[in-house]
Enzyme design. Structure first.
Site, PDB file in Angstrom:
ATOM      1  N   THR A 199      -6.024  -1.311   4.712  1.00 26.89           N
ATOM      2  CA  THR A 199      -6.685   0.022   5.101  1.00 26.89           C
ATOM      3  C   THR A 199      -5.756   1.069   4.366  1.00 26.89           C
ATOM      4  O   THR A 199      -4.689   0.875   3.941  1.00 26.89           O
ATOM      5  CB  THR A 199      -6.267   0.102   6.670  1.00 26.89           C
ATOM      6  OG1 THR A 199      -7.445  -0.807   7.316  1.00 26.89           O
ATOM      7  CG2 THR A 199      -6.571   1.539   7.161  1.00 26.89           C
ATOM      8  N   THR A 250      -2.022   1.159  10.073  1.00 26.68           N
ATOM      9  CA  THR A 250      -2.617   0.220   9.462  1.00 26.68           C
ATOM     10  C   THR A 250      -2.282  -1.056  10.126  1.00 26.68           C
ATOM     11  O   THR A 250      -1.149  -1.264  10.414  1.00 26.68           O
ATOM     12  CB  THR A 250      -2.511  -0.091   7.803  1.00 26.68           C
ATOM     13  OG1 THR A 250      -3.205  -1.237   7.542  1.00 26.68           O
ATOM     14  CG2 THR A 250      -1.347  -0.310   7.650  1.00 26.68           C
ATOM     15  N   GLY A 251      -2.990  -2.244  10.620  1.00 26.26           N
ATOM     16  CA  GLY A 251      -2.609  -3.214  11.101  1.00 26.26           C
ATOM     17  C   GLY A 251      -3.732  -4.002  12.055  1.00 26.26           C
ATOM     18  O   GLY A 251      -5.024  -3.590  11.881  1.00 26.26           O
ATOM     19  N   GLY A 253      -5.987  -3.951  14.258  1.00 28.29           N
ATOM     20  CA  GLY A 253      -6.479  -2.859  15.138  1.00 28.29           C
ATOM     21  C   GLY A 253      -6.427  -2.911  16.624  1.00 28.29           C
ATOM     22  O   GLY A 253      -6.359  -1.989  17.361  1.00 28.29           O
TER      23      GLY A 253
HETATM   24  N1  ASP Z   1      -6.408  -1.362  11.301  1.00 29.69           N
HETATM   25  C1  ASP Z   1      -7.763  -2.099  10.748  1.00 29.69           C
HETATM   26  C2  ASP Z   1      -8.399  -2.510  11.561  1.00 29.69           C
HETATM   27  O1  ASP Z   1      -8.188  -3.414  12.725  1.00 29.69           O
HETATM   28  C3  ASP Z   1      -7.300  -3.181   9.702  1.00 29.69           C
HETATM   29  C4  ASP Z   1      -6.386  -2.624   8.413  1.00 29.69           C
HETATM   30  O2  ASP Z   1      -5.405  -2.043   8.914  1.00 29.69           O
HETATM   31  O3  ASP Z   1      -6.445  -3.102   7.511  1.00 29.69           O
HETATM   32  O4  ASP Z   1      -9.663  -2.375  11.545  1.00 29.69           O
END
Ligand code: ASP
Length: 333
Positions: A199, A250-251, A253
């Site tokens: 992300t 980011t992480g 979610g």
């Molecule tokens: N946070 C995003 C999600 O869970 C994924 C990501 O951070 O790459 O959709």
């Protein structure tokens, strides 16, 4: 064992994020910007020097696109859009082109943006045709009637305006298709096939002291049933409030939604009156880890000293302020 490993990874991430803090000394009135391109299992020995250089170049270019806006007196919200767009166009990141596939083999983008001046916000989920989702999020914010649009309706909103639309194939990459195939055939999780959350996001402070944050993603490989992650959820993946800070996350979610990560960091500092944003961010990320989630955040305090915090082994990240040099980082060390 898994728990201990996770705890150690969290500790390493937190310690390293502390070590990387840029120290701005006297002048806190200038502009400032930080970006991320995802966190996760990002280790030096799993990356070739060529790949590393490619990411560093992409991060520096995106950072500069945002910094240029601020340097020329532009607003934080415009800087956030300017920084995110090149990463949406770059297939190395899980946003725009190069986003991950859903279980049904589509690409569905989630996005949001927020302006700290008035806490106006725009968000959309399930976008399939809009070339730069962050622009659509901002159009929703400016329109102001709604904050969060989804699927067909969001698409209609875009079609009624002058948005650049592209065929779904434009977003597709072989690498992401292989990840989906592996996930299905080997019956593993999105984390096993992706190793990292790609992300993208940006937080900025302009020279008038206004804050903004934005985040854009394809979500997680193999997501099903119209799953929506934290990215378009205001307060979870994105938040901006001039009274405290701007955050982009980011992480994993689901955990970021449960903790309400982005707003939680800003609100903790605002209510405690203690402007230690690094500790607030680290504490909230530790809560995410305690529940079993991982990832990272970039935080722009109202004073303009950008902060990183992550409980993974690495996070693609960069920052620069009016009076400090560009810093680009990938690994936890
Ligand atoms: N946070 C995003 C999600 O869970 C994924 C990501 O951070 O790459 O959709």
């Amino acid at each position: 064992m898994i728990k201990i490993t996770k705890f150690l990874a969290a500790l390493i991430g937190l310690l390293s994020s502390q070590a990387l803090v840029a120290h701005k000394t006297d002048d806190s009135t200038g502009w400032s910007i930080a970006i991320h391109g995802g966190a996760g299992t990002i280790e030096r020995d799993r990356m070739t020097p060529g790949q590393q250089a490619e990411y560093e170049t992409a991060l520096a270019a995106a950072l500069e696109a945002g910094a240029k806006v601020l340097r020329e007196g532009g607003s934080a919200i415009d800087a956030v859009k300017a920084a995110i767009m090149p990463m949406e166009d770059d297939p190395n990141f899980n946003a725009g082109r190069g986003a991950v596939f859903t279980w049904e083999e589509h690409i569905e983008h989630d996005v949001s943006i927020m302006d700290g001046r008035d806490r106006s916000a725009g968000a959309a989920s399930g976008l399939r045709l809009v070339k730069n989702p962050i622009l659509l999020a901002d159009a929703i914010r400016v329109d102001g009637r709604h904050v969060f649009l989804s699927g067909e309706g969001a698409q209609q909103f875009a079609s009624e305006r002058d948005f650049e639309l592209v065929a779904p194939e434009w977003f597709e990459t072989e690498r992401r298709r292989e990840s989906l195939e592996r996930l299905k055939t080997e019956k593993v999780s999105a984390l096993d096939v992706d190793h990292k959350f790609g992300t993208v996001g940006a937080v900025a402070r302009d020279s008038e002291g206004n804050l903004a944050a934005g985040t854009s993603t394809g979500g997680m490989t193999g997501k099903r049933w119209g799953r929506i992650g934290d990215t378009p959820v205001i307060g979870a993946g994105t938040y901006a409030d001039n009274r405290s800070c701007a955050v982009s996350a980011t992480g994993w979610g689901e955990y970021f939604i449960r903790v309400g990560v982005a707003q939680e960091i800003c609100t903790r500092v605002r209510l405690s009156g203690n402007p230690d944003y690094q500790s607030a961010a680290d504490e909230v990320m530790a809560e995410v880890a305690e529940l079993g989630g991982d990832g990272g955040v970039i935080v722009m305090p109202s004073s303009g000293e950008p902060i990183f915090s992550f409980n993974t082994s690495g996070m693609y990240r960069a920052r620069v302020t009016a009076d400090s040099a560009v810093e680009v980082g990938i690994f936890g060390d």
